[in-house]
Design a protein around this motif. Sequence first.
Motif, PDB file in Angstrom:
ATOM      1  N   ARG A   5      39.696  46.303  51.636  1.00  0.00           N
ATOM      2  CA  ARG A   5      39.753  46.859  52.987  1.00  0.00           C
ATOM      3  C   ARG A   5      39.614  45.755  54.020  1.00  0.00           C
ATOM      4  NH1 ARG A   5      36.035  51.873  51.337  1.00  0.00           N
ATOM      5  NH2 ARG A   5      34.374  50.861  52.492  1.00  0.00           N
ATOM      6  N   GLN A  13      39.850  44.721  58.508  1.00  0.00           N
ATOM      7  CA  GLN A  13      39.496  45.270  59.819  1.00  0.00           C
ATOM      8  C   GLN A  13      40.612  46.193  60.309  1.00  0.00           C
ATOM      9  OE1 GLN A  13      37.875  42.029  62.556  1.00  0.00           O
ATOM     10  NE2 GLN A  13      38.657  40.848  60.842  1.00  0.00           N
ATOM     11  N   SER A  39      37.406  47.981  45.747  1.00  0.00           N
ATOM     12  CA  SER A  39      36.911  47.270  46.927  1.00  0.00           C
ATOM     13  C   SER A  39      35.418  46.978  46.747  1.00  0.00           C
ATOM     14  CB  SER A  39      37.120  48.151  48.169  1.00  0.00           C
ATOM     15  OG  SER A  39      36.221  47.795  49.198  1.00  0.00           O
ATOM     16  N   LYS A  73      44.878  31.585  59.328  1.00  0.00           N
ATOM     17  CA  LYS A  73      43.689  32.290  58.844  1.00  0.00           C
ATOM     18  C   LYS A  73      43.412  31.959  57.386  1.00  0.00           C
ATOM     19  CE  LYS A  73      42.044  37.056  58.296  1.00  0.00           C
ATOM     20  NZ  LYS A  73      42.047  38.400  58.846  1.00  0.00           N
TER      21      LYS A  73
HETATM   22  C1  BTN Z   1      40.012  41.193  57.621  1.00  0.00           C
HETATM   23  O1  BTN Z   1      40.452  40.041  57.672  1.00  0.00           O
HETATM   24  O2  BTN Z   1      40.612  42.141  58.134  1.00  0.00           O
HETATM   25  C2  BTN Z   1      38.716  41.442  56.906  1.00  0.00           C
HETATM   26  C3  BTN Z   1      38.928  41.344  55.436  1.00  0.00           C
HETATM   27  C4  BTN Z   1      37.689  41.569  54.605  1.00  0.00           C
HETATM   28  C5  BTN Z   1      38.051  41.565  53.154  1.00  0.00           C
HETATM   29  C6  BTN Z   1      36.855  41.562  52.267  1.00  0.00           C
HETATM   30  S1  BTN Z   1      37.264  41.159  50.600  1.00  0.00           S
HETATM   31  C7  BTN Z   1      35.694  41.627  50.058  1.00  0.00           C
HETATM   32  C8  BTN Z   1      35.310  42.859  50.841  1.00  0.00           C
HETATM   33  N1  BTN Z   1      35.787  44.060  50.200  1.00  0.00           N
HETATM   34  C9  BTN Z   1      36.708  44.701  50.923  1.00  0.00           C
HETATM   35  O3  BTN Z   1      37.291  45.748  50.593  1.00  0.00           O
HETATM   36  N2  BTN Z   1      36.929  44.043  52.072  1.00  0.00           N
HETATM   37  C10 BTN Z   1      36.074  42.861  52.167  1.00  0.00           C
END
Ligand code: BTN
Length: 245
Positions: free
Chosen positions: A40, A42, A12, A106
């Motif tokens: 990750r 929300q 991540s 989305k």
């Molecule tokens: C969502 O739509 O729930 C939010 C998603 C966010 C994803 C991005 S990808 C780059 C960054 N690294 C992660 O682990 N999450 C964010």
Amino acid sequence: MQELIYYQQLDSTNRLAKELAHQGAVAGTVVQAKRQSAGRGQYERSFLSPPGGLYFSLILHPTLSAQEIALVTLAAGLGCRDAIQAQCGLATQIKWPNDLYCSGKKIAGILSEYCLEMADSGKTPAVVVGVGMNVNSRSTDFPAELQGQLSTLLDCCGKRQDMAALLQACVESIGWRVEQLTNSRSVFLTQWQQADYLFGRKVQHLLRDEQLALGIGQGIDEQGRYLLLDSGQLRRILGGQLRPL
Ligand code: BTN
């Protein structure tokens, strides 16, 4: 952008960016990965990150008070919207707090994480803004159960995007929108309202799938809370999820 740290594969980018922020990485540091194995999202969800998407985390050190810090995530959404408009000529809408939508589907999500522990050691808390955008993939590349809910820039615009240029545009626009929070707050709020996907719609406010309120979307207040008109009462939403019906 101060520094770009690029990986072919990472668990991540938010996880690594937070670690780097704790180690003193400067504002403007970006971690990008071609794909993530444990992206990750929300509400403690995982975020599917196949190749063809733009996945990055930007470290910021905004000079805002604790009450104002929630606005950074809204600024990140508006910044990404600006970048998509500039790079692809596509007008997207923002579903509070910061999901980007194109034709009701989305195309990007943002997870902002606050390094609050840094304040305990006397450092200015950093904010990590993590962006996941469906770019040069097709919605058909995703599992069947998600295909009806999401879209990609390739699906919406019909052409592939230059990922490096899109990243640069996102980082610049996010930085600019965060500065606008300090320099020109009322213009920022007006422009956010113009991109509001939920305005005038019937919206459910959910916490862990339980409905807390049902109302009509009214935009945001000066602290970035979402306003729902529920049986003549204006509710100010700070957390949880908003779902249009
Ligand atoms: C969502 O739509 O729930 C939010 C998603 C966010 C994803 C991005 S990808 C780059 C960054 N690294 C992660 O682990 N999450 C964010």
